[in-house]
Structure formats: C-alpha cells, structure tokens
Design an enzyme around this catalytic site. Structure first.
Site, PDB file in Angstrom:
ATOM      1  N   ASP A 150      -3.189 -13.026  -2.588  1.00 49.89           N
ATOM      2  CA  ASP A 150      -2.817 -11.593  -2.657  1.00 49.89           C
ATOM      3  C   ASP A 150      -1.378 -11.389  -2.151  1.00 49.89           C
ATOM      4  O   ASP A 150      -0.590 -10.665  -2.777  1.00 49.89           O
ATOM      5  CB  ASP A 150      -3.811 -10.786  -1.792  1.00 49.89           C
ATOM      6  CG  ASP A 150      -3.452  -9.316  -1.715  1.00 49.89           C
ATOM      7  OD1 ASP A 150      -3.660  -8.603  -2.702  1.00 49.89           O
ATOM      8  OD2 ASP A 150      -2.934  -8.891  -0.660  1.00 49.89           O
ATOM      9  N   GLY A 152       0.827  -1.220   0.000  1.00 48.86           N
ATOM     10  CA  GLY A 152       0.000   0.000   0.000  1.00 48.86           C
ATOM     11  C   GLY A 152       0.850   1.254   0.000  1.00 48.86           C
ATOM     12  O   GLY A 152       1.553   1.556  -0.965  1.00 48.86           O
ATOM     13  N   LYS A 157       2.126 -10.136  -4.368  1.00 49.52           N
ATOM     14  CA  LYS A 157       3.078  -9.094  -3.942  1.00 49.52           C
ATOM     15  C   LYS A 157       4.484  -9.676  -3.807  1.00 49.52           C
ATOM     16  O   LYS A 157       5.471  -9.033  -4.187  1.00 49.52           O
ATOM     17  CB  LYS A 157       2.593  -8.485  -2.620  1.00 49.52           C
ATOM     18  CG  LYS A 157       1.254  -7.748  -2.783  1.00 49.52           C
ATOM     19  CD  LYS A 157       0.594  -7.445  -1.439  1.00 49.52           C
ATOM     20  CE  LYS A 157      -0.743  -6.734  -1.628  1.00 49.52           C
ATOM     21  NZ  LYS A 157      -1.540  -6.663  -0.406  1.00 49.52           N
ATOM     22  N   GLY A 176     -15.202  -3.773   7.287  1.00 49.42           N
ATOM     23  CA  GLY A 176     -14.781  -3.302   5.966  1.00 49.42           C
ATOM     24  C   GLY A 176     -13.326  -3.604   5.656  1.00 49.42           C
ATOM     25  O   GLY A 176     -12.792  -3.134   4.655  1.00 49.42           O
ATOM     26  N   ILE A 206       3.495   1.938   1.861  1.00 56.47           N
ATOM     27  CA  ILE A 206       4.910   1.776   2.250  1.00 56.47           C
ATOM     28  C   ILE A 206       5.778   1.874   0.987  1.00 56.47           C
ATOM     29  O   ILE A 206       5.557   1.122   0.040  1.00 56.47           O
ATOM     30  CB  ILE A 206       5.158   0.392   2.906  1.00 56.47           C
ATOM     31  CG1 ILE A 206       4.231   0.180   4.101  1.00 56.47           C
ATOM     32  CG2 ILE A 206       6.621   0.252   3.334  1.00 56.47           C
ATOM     33  CD1 ILE A 206       4.282  -1.243   4.667  1.00 56.47           C
TER      34      ILE A 206
HETATM   35  N1  HSE Z   1      -6.817  -6.807   0.484  1.00 57.49           N
HETATM   36  C1  HSE Z   1      -5.471  -6.388   0.770  1.00 57.49           C
HETATM   37  C2  HSE Z   1      -5.179  -6.499   2.244  1.00 57.49           C
HETATM   38  C3  HSE Z   1      -5.193  -4.976   0.354  1.00 57.49           C
HETATM   39  O1  HSE Z   1      -6.038  -6.933   3.016  1.00 57.49           O
HETATM   40  O2  HSE Z   1      -4.078  -6.145   2.639  1.00 57.49           O
HETATM   41  C4  HSE Z   1      -4.892  -4.823  -1.068  1.00 57.49           C
HETATM   42  O3  HSE Z   1      -3.841  -5.657  -1.485  1.00 57.49           O
END
Ligand code: HSE
Length: 437
Positions: free
Chosen positions: A201, A134, A205, A187, A136
């Site tokens: 995810d 994000g 990264k 959220g 960083i």
């Molecule tokens: N859904 C990701 C998280 C954020 O929970 O960190 C975007 O990569």
C-alpha cells in the site's frame, strides 16, 4: 445557478463520509463554489446496510448504469477500491466524458498511465487527492503549490496501520503479531493486512508521488518494497541506543537525473520531524529547491478525513466545469509531453548506512571474523554493541553494528558470506539508517 451533478460508486465507509460531508457542509461548499453540488445517485451492490447517514429517496441504486455513462451525471466518484471492476467503471466514465474522482491508489499504481490518457483524450478531469495520505492535501500541494520548485526528494510515512504497529512495538516492547492483532481489533488494520504490512500500500502511494515529483510515468514495478513483519522488539531497543526510531518509510530521491524509489523499514534520527509522526498518522516530507524542506501531516485514512480530500477534488472539478476550463491542471502536474520515462537506480547501487543485528554463537573471534568480511567488502563499521554472552556458545547472542555509508551491493555480498559462517545462528537482520533525508 447551475447544478453540478455527482454520482458515487461504492457506498462503504468513505462513500458514506462523502455523502455526509456533501449533505452536512452544503452551506460552506456552496458559499465557496457558487454552484450547487448535487449528489444525484449512489450505486452499490449493497444499498440496505445502515451507513449512519440518511440518504434522500431515489438516490441509492444497484444499477451502475445510472451513474456511469448517465448524461445527467457530470462527475463520478469511484470508491470501490481494488483493480476491478474499478478500472472498467473509471475507464467507461472517462470515455463518456464524465470527470472522475478516486481514492484508489492501487488502481492508479497499476493503471494510472492509461487512465490519464483516456481522461486527456476525452477532455475531462481525473483527480485523486485521497489516494495518497488520506486527508492530507499532498497531491494538490505538489501539483500546484510547489509548481515553481524542482523537487529533489519526497519521503513519507504513508500507511497508518504500519505506523501504529511500529509505534506500539517501540513504546511497549510488544511483538509484531500481538500488535497487529490489537490493530485489527481496533479496526485500524484490514482483516487481510498483507498490502499494509508488506509495504505494498505504501509503494502504491509512493509510485504516485514519484511521478508527481519527477515527471515520469507511474511505475510501481521500479519500487523496491520491504514490509515490517520481520522487525523484532529488540531492534527498537538498539535503535533507541543509537538515538534512532524505526519507521516504514517511502523514499523517492532524484540525484542528477537518477531516481531512487524504495519502501522499507528505516531507522531515522529521533530528532527528525518524520521520527515524531506516531500512531496512525501519516506525513510527507518534501525537499524542494526554492522552498527547502516542508512537512505535510495529518490523518492518512478514515471516513471523514478521506472524504475531505474527495470533496476537495469535487469542488476543484466543479470550478473547472463551471468556468469551462477543464484540464486546467495536467494529471501529474507537468505538461503531458514532458512526462518522460524515469532513469532508475537499481537497488543494488543505492548507498545507505546500515543497522546489522547478527545472531552469533558466543565464541572467541566472532567479532573479528564478521569485521574482516565487512572490511573485505569496503564496509566500514561506525559502532558495535554486544550485550549478554560470556557463558560459552549455548545460545546465540545479538551483536549489533552500525555501518558508515556503504553500497547495498557490497553489503549483500558480505552478508551472504557472513550468514554461511558456523558462528552465525540465524540470518542477519538488516535495517537501513537514513540520517540525511
Ligand atoms: N490501509 C491504509 C492505512 C489506509 O493503514 O494507512 C488506506 O490506504
């Protein structure tokens, strides 16, 4: 003063954050950059939902061609997310000699190599700071600030949703499903949290960080990926007894030219800096030969934190444009002809310590049978905890072991024998323990 014109594609939460930063921080950006960054167009299918930011007239459009391929737009920001139509739009923008900024790690993990080639062939920049961690600034750090180092490993907590869930499970003894529901209500977690909780995810990264660290093409398929949905509250209790915390860790190591890339729940000593990263925060821990260890910590997601990274990229590209110095930084921080295929260690050949939680019937000789099989596969036991039991074999009791460093292949062979035993009531839970990150 020349203007640099920006077109944004995807006006969701992050898009609104980018518009807000560009409008509200106009003065400071201008003072740093010396040229005007003008948000000229924002394209989205939905331009009527209130995003909490007032956009001047004439900017919002549903017509993608007003951004992609529009000669009046110098830099395109892609914030749609996912594979398509993001890939098509980014490809078209690059082919039209528009530089691109994206936050899209899934796109990079799958199509990054081909998009880098298109950017290179068209002499434009393709920046992606917001795709990992994000807000960083880890991409810029690895590409530029650490450019004088050999990087030996990169380990990270790269998913805020998983880190929030694991923190709450550890602190409150709650189970996975209950905490996930709570994260969705707050959220933090997506309505479909599969990519987050199954580690995908994080692996997207890690694929990017691995290439930046070790000068190999992005190769998502080489990453071993496990998620957090099988971890039980009791595992946190035992981790505490051993002096460890459980984190979903992304690990990339380079040992004598052999690369290991894996994402899995990991027990790390509670004193390690990564063990102290809680809630939705992200962190990346880098070992580099000149600098030594360093830690980069901050908000890994969210409207304004992610917008901060996107706008930082915009400013970098705007500087390159205004100095006629495009492609000042190669896409992965290495000269393109120095990006060579990685030599990856198969998961079966990695070495680790292991936490093993056996569900065993409470019978005599259970321990000796398990220990005998482990020993037969060259796995040495560092410590054992057995709690409860003593009332016969009516219910299964947990027997927990910590091993010394062992080979994954040997561990798997031993567990496939152990899990067949009549004294074992359920498949053995395994969590890797990493003390030497
Ligand atoms: N859904 C990701 C998280 C954020 O929970 O960190 C975007 O990569």
């Amino acid at each position: 003063m020349k203007n640099i014109n920006i077109g944004l594609v995807g006006f969701g939460t992050i898009g609104a954050g980018v518009a807000k930063v560009l409008l509200e921080n106009h003065e400071v950006i201008n003072a740093r950059l010396g040229v005007e960054l003008k948000l000229k167009k924002i394209a989205d299918l939905d331009i009527t939902t209130d995003r909490g930011v007032t956009i001047p007239d004439g900017i919002l459009t549903t017509d993608i061609d007003q951004v992609i391929g529009n000669p009046g737009i110098d830099i395109v920001i892609e914030l749609i997310g996912g594979y398509e139509p993001a890939r098509t739009f980014v490809e078209r923008a690059l082919q039209n000699r528009q530089s691109v900024v994206t936050a899209n790690k899934a796109l990079l993990a799958k199509h990054g190599n081909e998009l880098f080639t298109t950017a290179r062939e068209n002499g434009v920049d393709f920046y992606y700071e917001a795709s990992v961690g994000g807000g960083i600034p880890i991409i810029k750090t690895m590409r530029e600030a650490l450019a004088g180092n050999n990087i030996t490993s990169v380990c990270g907590i790269l998913n805020g949703t998983c880190n929030y869930i694991l923190t709450k499970m550890g602190d409150e003894g709650a189970d996975f499903a209950a905490v996930l529901k709570n994260a969705q209500e707050l959220g933090y977690a997506e309505a479909d949290p599969t990519f987050d909780v199954e580690g995908i995810d994080t692996a997207h990264k890690l694929a990017i960080l691995t290439s930046l660290a070790f000068s190999c093409p992005i190769d998502f398929e080489k990453i071993h990926v496990e998620g957090i949905s099988d971890i039980k509250p009791v595992d946190f209790e035992f981790a505490r007894e051993f002096g460890y915390k459980i984190k979903l860790l992304a690990i990339a190591k380079n040992e004598a030219g052999c690369i290991e890339t894996r994402v899995h729940p990991t027990m790390i000593p509670k004193e390690h800096m990564l063990a102290k990263i809680d809630d939705v925060f992200n962190a990346v821990f880098v070992n580099a030969d000149a600098l030594g260890p360093s830690l980069y910590y901050g908000q890994g997601a969210g409207m304004m934190a992610t917008a901060s990274a996107v706008v930082g990229d915009l400013i970098d590209i705007a500087r390159n444009l205004s100095n006629s110095n495009m492609r000042r930084i190669p896409d992965l921080g290495f000269q393109d002809n120095r990006i060579t295929p990685g030599n990856y260690r198969p998961m079966s050949e990695i070495s680790s310590q292991y936490y093993l939680r056996f569900s065993a019937h409470d019978k005599t000789s259970v321990l000796s049978r398990i220990a005998g099989i482990l020993g037969g596969h060259e796995i040495s036991i560092a410590s054992v905890i057995q709690q409860g039991g003593g009332q016969g074999d009516a219910t299964a009791v947990p027997i927990v072991m910590q091993t010394h460093i062992a080979r994954e292949r040997n561990l798997r062979a031993a567990l496939s024998e152990i899990d067949q035993l009549d004294i074992i009531a359920a498949p053995t839970a395994v969590i890797r323990m990493e003390s030497d990150l």
